[in-house]
Design a protein around this motif. Structure first.
Motif, PDB file in Angstrom:
ATOM      1  N   THR A 101       0.846  -1.189   0.000  1.00  0.00           N
ATOM      2  CA  THR A 101       0.000   0.000   0.000  1.00  0.00           C
ATOM      3  C   THR A 101       0.885   1.243   0.000  1.00  0.00           C
ATOM      4  O   THR A 101       2.093   1.178   0.256  1.00  0.00           O
ATOM      5  CB  THR A 101      -0.903   0.040   1.239  1.00  0.00           C
ATOM      6  N   GLY A 102       0.262   2.378  -0.277  1.00  0.00           N
ATOM      7  CA  GLY A 102       1.014   3.628  -0.234  1.00  0.00           C
ATOM      8  C   GLY A 102       1.608   3.878   1.139  1.00  0.00           C
ATOM      9  O   GLY A 102       2.775   4.257   1.277  1.00  0.00           O
ATOM     10  N   ARG A 103       0.825   3.645   2.173  1.00  0.00           N
ATOM     11  CA  ARG A 103       1.306   3.859   3.534  1.00  0.00           C
ATOM     12  C   ARG A 103       2.480   2.934   3.858  1.00  0.00           C
ATOM     13  O   ARG A 103       3.463   3.355   4.473  1.00  0.00           O
ATOM     14  CB  ARG A 103       0.164   3.626   4.523  1.00  0.00           C
ATOM     15  N   GLU A 104       2.395   1.685   3.427  1.00  0.00           N
ATOM     16  CA  GLU A 104       3.478   0.731   3.687  1.00  0.00           C
ATOM     17  C   GLU A 104       4.760   1.144   2.970  1.00  0.00           C
ATOM     18  O   GLU A 104       5.859   1.024   3.524  1.00  0.00           O
ATOM     19  CB  GLU A 104       3.055  -0.670   3.256  1.00  0.00           C
ATOM     20  N   ASN A 105       4.627   1.656   1.756  1.00  0.00           N
ATOM     21  CA  ASN A 105       5.803   2.130   1.026  1.00  0.00           C
ATOM     22  C   ASN A 105       6.482   3.281   1.763  1.00  0.00           C
ATOM     23  O   ASN A 105       7.704   3.288   1.931  1.00  0.00           O
ATOM     24  CB  ASN A 105       5.400   2.598  -0.382  1.00  0.00           C
ATOM     25  N   VAL A 106       5.697   4.240   2.202  1.00  0.00           N
ATOM     26  CA  VAL A 106       6.282   5.403   2.876  1.00  0.00           C
ATOM     27  C   VAL A 106       6.868   4.996   4.224  1.00  0.00           C
ATOM     28  O   VAL A 106       7.948   5.467   4.614  1.00  0.00           O
ATOM     29  CB  VAL A 106       5.237   6.523   3.054  1.00  0.00           C
ATOM     30  N   MET A 107       6.207   4.103   4.942  1.00  0.00           N
ATOM     31  CA  MET A 107       6.741   3.627   6.217  1.00  0.00           C
ATOM     32  C   MET A 107       8.067   2.904   6.015  1.00  0.00           C
ATOM     33  O   MET A 107       9.008   3.047   6.813  1.00  0.00           O
ATOM     34  CB  MET A 107       5.733   2.700   6.896  1.00  0.00           C
ATOM     35  N   LEU A 108       8.168   2.125   4.939  1.00  0.00           N
ATOM     36  CA  LEU A 108       9.420   1.444   4.631  1.00  0.00           C
ATOM     37  C   LEU A 108      10.552   2.440   4.439  1.00  0.00           C
ATOM     38  O   LEU A 108      11.659   2.254   4.959  1.00  0.00           O
ATOM     39  CB  LEU A 108       9.249   0.589   3.376  1.00  0.00           C
ATOM     40  N   PHE A 109      10.279   3.519   3.719  1.00  0.00           N
ATOM     41  CA  PHE A 109      11.308   4.531   3.510  1.00  0.00           C
ATOM     42  C   PHE A 109      11.635   5.262   4.811  1.00  0.00           C
ATOM     43  O   PHE A 109      12.789   5.656   5.033  1.00  0.00           O
ATOM     44  CB  PHE A 109      10.876   5.518   2.422  1.00  0.00           C
ATOM     45  N   ALA A 110      10.645   5.458   5.662  1.00  0.00           N
ATOM     46  CA  ALA A 110      10.916   6.086   6.959  1.00  0.00           C
ATOM     47  C   ALA A 110      11.908   5.241   7.763  1.00  0.00           C
ATOM     48  O   ALA A 110      12.809   5.775   8.423  1.00  0.00           O
ATOM     49  CB  ALA A 110       9.611   6.270   7.736  1.00  0.00           C
ATOM     50  N   VAL A 124       4.967  10.030   8.484  1.00  0.00           N
ATOM     51  CA  VAL A 124       4.344   9.325   7.366  1.00  0.00           C
ATOM     52  C   VAL A 124       2.990   9.949   7.041  1.00  0.00           C
ATOM     53  O   VAL A 124       2.677  10.230   5.880  1.00  0.00           O
ATOM     54  CB  VAL A 124       4.195   7.821   7.680  1.00  0.00           C
ATOM     55  N   GLU A 125       2.181  10.184   8.079  1.00  0.00           N
ATOM     56  CA  GLU A 125       0.870  10.786   7.854  1.00  0.00           C
ATOM     57  C   GLU A 125       1.011  12.183   7.273  1.00  0.00           C
ATOM     58  O   GLU A 125       0.237  12.597   6.403  1.00  0.00           O
ATOM     59  CB  GLU A 125       0.085  10.843   9.164  1.00  0.00           C
ATOM     60  N   GLY A 126       2.024  12.923   7.731  1.00  0.00           N
ATOM     61  CA  GLY A 126       2.227  14.289   7.258  1.00  0.00           C
ATOM     62  C   GLY A 126       2.543  14.359   5.771  1.00  0.00           C
ATOM     63  O   GLY A 126       1.969  15.183   5.043  1.00  0.00           O
ATOM     64  N   VAL A 127       3.426  13.478   5.294  1.00  0.00           N
ATOM     65  CA  VAL A 127       3.781  13.537   3.870  1.00  0.00           C
ATOM     66  C   VAL A 127       2.666  12.967   2.996  1.00  0.00           C
ATOM     67  O   VAL A 127       2.459  13.427   1.872  1.00  0.00           O
ATOM     68  CB  VAL A 127       5.127  12.833   3.581  1.00  0.00           C
ATOM     69  N   LEU A 128       1.932  11.976   3.502  1.00  0.00           N
ATOM     70  CA  LEU A 128       0.777  11.469   2.745  1.00  0.00           C
ATOM     71  C   LEU A 128      -0.275  12.572   2.581  1.00  0.00           C
ATOM     72  O   LEU A 128      -0.859  12.734   1.505  1.00  0.00           O
ATOM     73  CB  LEU A 128       0.169  10.261   3.452  1.00  0.00           C
ATOM     74  N   GLU A 129      -0.485  13.333   3.631  1.00  0.00           N
ATOM     75  CA  GLU A 129      -1.438  14.440   3.558  1.00  0.00           C
ATOM     76  C   GLU A 129      -0.935  15.517   2.612  1.00  0.00           C
ATOM     77  O   GLU A 129      -1.699  16.041   1.789  1.00  0.00           O
ATOM     78  CB  GLU A 129      -1.670  15.024   4.956  1.00  0.00           C
ATOM     79  N   ALA A 130       0.357  15.836   2.698  1.00  0.00           N
ATOM     80  CA  ALA A 130       0.929  16.868   1.837  1.00  0.00           C
ATOM     81  C   ALA A 130       0.826  16.497   0.364  1.00  0.00           C
ATOM     82  O   ALA A 130       0.656  17.360  -0.504  1.00  0.00           O
ATOM     83  CB  ALA A 130       2.387  17.115   2.210  1.00  0.00           C
ATOM     84  N   GLU A 153       6.085   8.685  -4.561  1.00  0.00           N
ATOM     85  CA  GLU A 153       7.547   8.668  -4.524  1.00  0.00           C
ATOM     86  C   GLU A 153       8.103   9.948  -3.906  1.00  0.00           C
ATOM     87  O   GLU A 153       9.125   9.926  -3.220  1.00  0.00           O
ATOM     88  CB  GLU A 153       8.093   8.433  -5.927  1.00  0.00           C
ATOM     89  N   LEU A 154       7.418  11.060  -4.117  1.00  0.00           N
ATOM     90  CA  LEU A 154       7.801  12.291  -3.426  1.00  0.00           C
ATOM     91  C   LEU A 154       7.604  12.136  -1.920  1.00  0.00           C
ATOM     92  O   LEU A 154       8.449  12.569  -1.122  1.00  0.00           O
ATOM     93  CB  LEU A 154       6.982  13.475  -3.943  1.00  0.00           C
ATOM     94  N   ALA A 155       6.498  11.536  -1.528  1.00  0.00           N
ATOM     95  CA  ALA A 155       6.254  11.304  -0.104  1.00  0.00           C
ATOM     96  C   ALA A 155       7.361  10.440   0.492  1.00  0.00           C
ATOM     97  O   ALA A 155       7.839  10.697   1.607  1.00  0.00           O
ATOM     98  CB  ALA A 155       4.889  10.647   0.099  1.00  0.00           C
ATOM     99  N   GLN A 156       7.767   9.404  -0.242  1.00  0.00           N
ATOM    100  CA  GLN A 156       8.863   8.547   0.227  1.00  0.00           C
ATOM    101  C   GLN A 156      10.131   9.354   0.432  1.00  0.00           C
ATOM    102  O   GLN A 156      10.845   9.186   1.430  1.00  0.00           O
ATOM    103  CB  GLN A 156       9.117   7.438  -0.802  1.00  0.00           C
ATOM    104  N   ALA A 157      10.435  10.228  -0.522  1.00  0.00           N
ATOM    105  CA  ALA A 157      11.666  11.011  -0.452  1.00  0.00           C
ATOM    106  C   ALA A 157      11.608  12.085   0.625  1.00  0.00           C
ATOM    107  O   ALA A 157      12.641  12.472   1.181  1.00  0.00           O
ATOM    108  CB  ALA A 157      11.946  11.655  -1.809  1.00  0.00           C
ATOM    109  N   LEU A 158      10.402  12.556   0.936  1.00  0.00           N
ATOM    110  CA  LEU A 158      10.255  13.671   1.873  1.00  0.00           C
ATOM    111  C   LEU A 158      10.014  13.232   3.317  1.00  0.00           C
ATOM    112  O   LEU A 158      10.040  14.069   4.221  1.00  0.00           O
ATOM    113  CB  LEU A 158       9.092  14.571   1.427  1.00  0.00           C
TER     114      LEU A 158
END
Length: 279
Positions: A101-110, A124-130, A153-158
């Motif tokens: 999921t999108g959340r899982e991808n961003v959490m992995l990068f975190a 994670v919630e902050g960049v998903l919202e942004a 991918e921007l959320a992952q990087a940010l």
């Protein structure tokens, strides 16, 4: 949010005599380059010009000799881990896992960026919202549109709150609406954080609209450097006799026949694969 840069602060990126060769092929030939803190800086050039090799040197993905590349004052050869913690990187090739999921991808990068555990959920919630991805965050990424994937991918990087965001062809394969959406969110993040952005792109209009300064590379060297207005003004008229465009600047410094400088089959395949999946 980082404070305003002062004259005593080191630049966001400094390359001094950077040279990268692969066998007998010289990809970057004595590159001198400086990216100011807080700006959007565009690195343009034909395939094979050395842009991606330069980006990979800056992001520590390729080894660079000590003293040739610094990021926010840190030497990429001697302080690799510190540099990586300061950078967010969106490569041209897709970096999101479609089965997660999108959340899982961003959490992995975190986790990969060592975001402290107590802060991970909020960041994670902050960049998903942004990136306007909260509603889609728990869907598999393979169901996302191309614009949504790039925003993810921007959320992952940010997610690690980088001071330098490096984007390699960030809008390849996107339609104009999705492309504008990506840049709107980059602009919003910059306004909130003062982040520096270094971007490569083949889209001249995109560079003209969003980059404060531009360096045009050809055959491993910088051929022109300045604001879009300065570069266009330096060549006078365009091909049609009217005001020059960045396309005219590109042709002026690289020529119309670029066959020998085009990237290899891997570059073509990678670009087409990315565009296909985003389209």
């Amino acid at each position: 949010m980082t404070g305003p840069a002062t004259r005593s602060d080191p630049p966001a990126v400094r390359c001094t005599g950077l040279r990268q060769a692969f066998g007998d092929t010289v990809a970057v030939d004595g590159l001198d380059l400086e990216v100011h803190r807080g700006e959007v800086f565009g690195l343009l050039g034909p395939n094979g010009a050395g842009k991606t090799t330069t980006i990979r040197s800056i992001t520590t993905l390729l080894p660079a000799p000590p003293g040739t590349v610094t990021v926010l004052g840190r030497d990429v050869a001697r302080q690799k881990t510190q540099v990586r913690r300061l950078i967010g990187y969106v490569p041209q090739q897709l970096s999101a896992d479609g089965t997660l999921t999108g959340r899982e991808n961003v959490m992995l990068f975190a986790r990969l960026y060592d975001v402290p555990r107590r802060a991970r959920k909020d960041q994670v919630e902050g960049v998903l919202e942004a990136m306007d991805l909260v509603e889609a965050a728990d869907r598999p990424v393979k169901t996302y549109s191309g614009g949504m994937v790039r925003r993810l991918e921007l959320a992952q990087a940010l997610v690690s709150a980088p001071q330098l965001l490096v984007l390699d062809e960030p809008t390849v394969g996107l339609d104009p609406v999705a492309r504008d959406g990506v840049w709107e969110r980059i602009a919003r993040t910059r306004a909130e954080t003062g982040m520096t952005v270094l971007v490569t792109t083949h889209a001249m209009q995109e560079a003209d609209e969003h980059c404060e300064r531009i360096a045009l590379m050809h055959r491993g060297r910088i051929r022109a450097l300045g604001t879009p207005a300065e570069l266009k003004g330096a060549i006078g008229e365009g091909r049609d006799g009217g005001a020059a465009t960045l396309d005219d600047v590109f042709r002026h410094h690289t020529g119309d026949t670029l066959t020998e400088d085009k990237g290899g089959i891997r570059d073509v395949r990678a670009a087409r694969r990315t565009a296909g999946r985003l389209g």
